[in-house]
Design a protein around this motif. Structure first.
Motif, PDB file in Angstrom:
ATOM      1  N   HIS A   1     -23.628  82.329   1.567  1.00  8.58           N
ATOM      2  CA  HIS A   1     -24.220  81.379   2.518  1.00  8.58           C
ATOM      3  C   HIS A   1     -23.173  80.415   3.076  1.00  8.58           C
ATOM      4  O   HIS A   1     -23.457  79.665   4.017  1.00  8.58           O
ATOM      5  CB  HIS A   1     -25.316  80.575   1.810  1.00  8.58           C
ATOM      6  N   ARG A   2     -21.970  80.434   2.504  1.00 13.33           N
ATOM      7  CA  ARG A   2     -20.949  79.475   2.922  1.00 13.33           C
ATOM      8  C   ARG A   2     -20.168  79.992   4.131  1.00 13.33           C
ATOM      9  O   ARG A   2     -19.990  81.207   4.304  1.00 13.33           O
ATOM     10  CB  ARG A   2     -19.977  79.197   1.778  1.00 13.33           C
ATOM     11  N   PRO A   3     -19.660  79.071   4.950  1.00 15.15           N
ATOM     12  CA  PRO A   3     -18.796  79.484   6.072  1.00 15.15           C
ATOM     13  C   PRO A   3     -17.558  80.205   5.542  1.00 15.15           C
ATOM     14  O   PRO A   3     -16.998  79.846   4.505  1.00 15.15           O
ATOM     15  CB  PRO A   3     -18.411  78.159   6.740  1.00 15.15           C
ATOM     16  N   GLY A   4     -17.145  81.205   6.248  1.00 13.56           N
ATOM     17  CA  GLY A   4     -15.940  81.921   5.857  1.00 13.56           C
ATOM     18  C   GLY A   4     -16.182  83.130   4.970  1.00 13.56           C
ATOM     19  O   GLY A   4     -15.241  83.862   4.649  1.00 13.56           O
ATOM     20  N   PHE A   5     -17.434  83.353   4.548  1.00 11.83           N
ATOM     21  CA  PHE A   5     -17.714  84.485   3.655  1.00 11.83           C
ATOM     22  C   PHE A   5     -17.354  85.809   4.321  1.00 11.83           C
ATOM     23  O   PHE A   5     -16.682  86.660   3.725  1.00 11.83           O
ATOM     24  CB  PHE A   5     -19.182  84.494   3.235  1.00 11.83           C
ATOM     25  N   ARG A   6     -17.803  85.974   5.563  1.00 11.22           N
ATOM     26  CA  ARG A   6     -17.532  87.231   6.255  1.00 11.22           C
ATOM     27  C   ARG A   6     -16.028  87.469   6.407  1.00 11.22           C
ATOM     28  O   ARG A   6     -15.549  88.590   6.200  1.00 11.22           O
ATOM     29  CB  ARG A   6     -18.217  87.239   7.623  1.00 11.22           C
ATOM     30  N   ASP A   7     -15.288  86.429   6.745  1.00  4.50           N
ATOM     31  CA  ASP A   7     -13.841  86.571   6.904  1.00  4.50           C
ATOM     32  C   ASP A   7     -13.187  86.950   5.578  1.00  4.50           C
ATOM     33  O   ASP A   7     -12.268  87.785   5.539  1.00  4.50           O
ATOM     34  CB  ASP A   7     -13.231  85.267   7.426  1.00  4.50           C
ATOM     35  N   LYS A   8     -13.663  86.356   4.481  1.00  2.41           N
ATOM     36  CA  LYS A   8     -13.111  86.654   3.160  1.00  2.41           C
ATOM     37  C   LYS A   8     -13.324  88.124   2.802  1.00  2.41           C
ATOM     38  O   LYS A   8     -12.394  88.819   2.347  1.00  2.41           O
ATOM     39  CB  LYS A   8     -13.758  85.755   2.103  1.00  2.41           C
ATOM     40  N   VAL A   9     -14.543  88.608   3.009  1.00  6.31           N
ATOM     41  CA  VAL A   9     -14.856  89.998   2.686  1.00  6.31           C
ATOM     42  C   VAL A   9     -14.121  90.947   3.628  1.00  6.31           C
ATOM     43  O   VAL A   9     -13.633  92.009   3.213  1.00  6.31           O
ATOM     44  CB  VAL A   9     -16.380  90.234   2.733  1.00  6.31           C
ATOM     45  N   SER A  10     -14.024  90.582   4.902  1.00  8.17           N
ATOM     46  CA  SER A  10     -13.313  91.427   5.869  1.00  8.17           C
ATOM     47  C   SER A  10     -11.856  91.613   5.472  1.00  8.17           C
ATOM     48  O   SER A  10     -11.299  92.718   5.575  1.00  8.17           O
ATOM     49  CB  SER A  10     -13.392  90.820   7.271  1.00  8.17           C
ATOM     50  N   ARG A  11     -11.224  90.536   5.001  1.00  4.85           N
ATOM     51  CA  ARG A  11      -9.825  90.633   4.574  1.00  4.85           C
ATOM     52  C   ARG A  11      -9.692  91.586   3.379  1.00  4.85           C
ATOM     53  O   ARG A  11      -8.762  92.389   3.318  1.00  4.85           O
ATOM     54  CB  ARG A  11      -9.270  89.248   4.221  1.00  4.85           C
ATOM     55  N   LEU A  12     -10.632  91.476   2.436  1.00  2.21           N
ATOM     56  CA  LEU A  12     -10.595  92.362   1.281  1.00  2.21           C
ATOM     57  C   LEU A  12     -10.802  93.816   1.707  1.00  2.21           C
ATOM     58  O   LEU A  12     -10.092  94.718   1.246  1.00  2.21           O
ATOM     59  CB  LEU A  12     -11.663  91.958   0.265  1.00  2.21           C
ATOM     60  N   ALA A  13     -11.772  94.038   2.590  1.00  2.60           N
ATOM     61  CA  ALA A  13     -12.047  95.400   3.060  1.00  2.60           C
ATOM     62  C   ALA A  13     -10.840  95.990   3.773  1.00  2.60           C
ATOM     63  O   ALA A  13     -10.486  97.165   3.575  1.00  2.60           O
ATOM     64  CB  ALA A  13     -13.268  95.397   3.974  1.00  2.60           C
ATOM     65  N   GLU A  14     -10.190  95.200   4.581  1.00  2.00           N
ATOM     66  CA  GLU A  14      -9.007  95.677   5.309  1.00  2.00           C
ATOM     67  C   GLU A  14      -7.862  96.003   4.354  1.00  2.00           C
ATOM     68  O   GLU A  14      -7.139  96.989   4.546  1.00  2.00           O
ATOM     69  CB  GLU A  14      -8.572  94.621   6.329  1.00  2.00           C
TER      70      GLU A  14
END
Length: 422
Positions: free
Chosen positions: A111-124
């Protein structure tokens, strides 16, 4: 003369078996799982393999023609930077089946800001490695109970948000279920023998309760977005036992994973009977032939399974010593450093069925008939006639595995192929 030739053939075959290596890169962990003795609340000196040790292991794995390598913990993603390098080096050494997984801590705070970016970096980052399978552990179809076991909040919400991100990057995560008493919530957790008047009634209740719980689990993980599923069999090693000496502490004596032989027989049967209902909707790795063998074993039919190839073609390296063992639970048999030792057991060594570690038991069961066909066809025919169900399940498993692209976590499922198994 014939026995001598058979022994020679078995020795030669040892070199050609698809070798597997499980490497515990660290025993550090940040979760509270009661089914594991590496949980963060356990008090012991933590260890991690060094980069130099891992380089030696990877180089030796390539030289020894290891085909599958799993990087485990503890929690491997505590060492994410190192882990990515290890997987790349394994790829450089031409190891085709590279696997790793997580307890899910990355998926908190969705629910926190930046979650999607954090997961995207891991996925990449994962997509940039040759990793073939990436698993996420889930213990229960009850989101709150799973969170309590792991010590993390709102994991289901985070995983549901993360899976499409991984899939867009070409990573199709697997869900990894460690079978435990919390699997089906209160229904499985509060199931006690003393509440039933007879053994037959008790066995029926265990079977039916877990049959429903496995169905609920598959429905839950399909809804979350998973396309591959696996089940880890419960590992409870009694501290007073001299038969096993765990160096891999992914076991515990907590009731949550302690089951009687009667319970295990019914639970494995329930899982085997549930799997066909979901094979067309999610790629399920758990081989029914292996579950069939375990049901027989825990029902009192001894030696009906193929013995484990741990120490023959499959090996485990622990983070504390950096030494090599036949598996994570046979600490009495230390083979030394993987890059220095040429030691391995022979196919004719005493058969081992002392634990249910699916990482080694399942593939041993799948490859067993092939070894029999090449070294002892007469024995294979006798086994087929004595237990035809076993070999029907084995053939079905192989056909299904092919339809699943052998669980390639870099490819989307082909539901048209899977539909043949509905």
């Amino acid at each position: 003369m014939f026995n001598s030739l058979t022994t020679q053939w078995k020795s030669r075959l040892t070199r050609f078996l698809p070798g597997q290596l499980v490497v515990q890169i660290t025993d550090r962990c940040n979760a509270t799982c009661p089914q594991c003795s590496m949980r963060v609340t356990e008090k012991f000196t933590r260890s991690s393999l060094t980069r130099k040790q891992m380089e030696q292991i990877m180089d030796a794995a390539g030289t020894k023609k290891i085909k599958a390598i799993s990087f485990t913990g503890g929690e491997p993603f505590i060492m994410a930077d190192d882990l990515m390098q290890y997987m790349k080096r394994a790829g450089d050494k031409k190891i085709p089946f590279i696997r790793t997984g997580t307890n899910g801590f990355y998926f908190t705070g969705s629910h926190r800001p930046g979650f999607r970016d954090k997961v995207s970096r891991l996925a990449e980052r994962l997509a940039a490695t040759p990793v073939r399978n990436f698993w996420i552990s889930i213990d229960s179809s009850d989101p709150e109970l799973h969170g309590q076991m792991r010590g993390f909040d709102n994991l289901f919400e985070g995983i549901a948000r993360a899976l499409p991100i991984f899939q867009d990057a070409g990573i199709y995560p697997s869900v990894n279920l460690g079978i435990n008493r919390n699997l089906g919530g209160a229904a499985t957790r509060d199931l006690y023998r003393e509440d039933f008047s007879s053994e037959k009634e008790w066995k029926t209740a265990v079977y039916q309760t877990y049959r429903k719980a496995f169905g609920q689990f598959y429905e839950t993980v399909i809804d979350l977005g998973f396309t591959i599923a696996n089940a880890c069999y419960p590992m409870s090693v009694d501290e007073t036992s001299t038969d096993l000496d765990p160096v891999y502490q992914a076991s515990a004596v907590d009731r949550v994973i302690r089951f009687t032989r009667t319970e295990k027989a019914q639970i494995f049967k329930a899982l085997s009977d549930t799997i066909p209902e979901y094979r067309s909707r999610i790629r399920i790795f758990s081989p029914r032939v292996s579950l069939h063998a375990l049901v027989n074993e825990y029902s009192g039919q001894t030696d009906t399974s193929y013995p484990c190839l741990g120490g023959i073609s499959y090996f485990f390296i622990d983070s504390a010593s950096g030494d090599t063992f036949p598996c994570g639970y046979r600490g009495h048999d230390n083979f030394g450093k993987f890059h220095e030792s040429g030691r391995a057991l022979d196919l004719n060594s005493s058969p081992c069925r002392r634990c249910d570690w699916e990482c080694f038991r399942d593939p041993s069961e799948l490859i067993g008939p092939v070894l029999d066909l090449l070294t002892a066809p007469g024995s294979l025919l006798k086994k087929i006639f004595s237990d035809p169900v076993r070999f029907r399940l084995w053939a079905q498993d192989l056909l299904y595995y092919r339809a699943c692209d052998y669980f390639n976590g870099r490819k989307a499922p082909d539901y048209k192929k899977l539909g043949r198994f509905s």
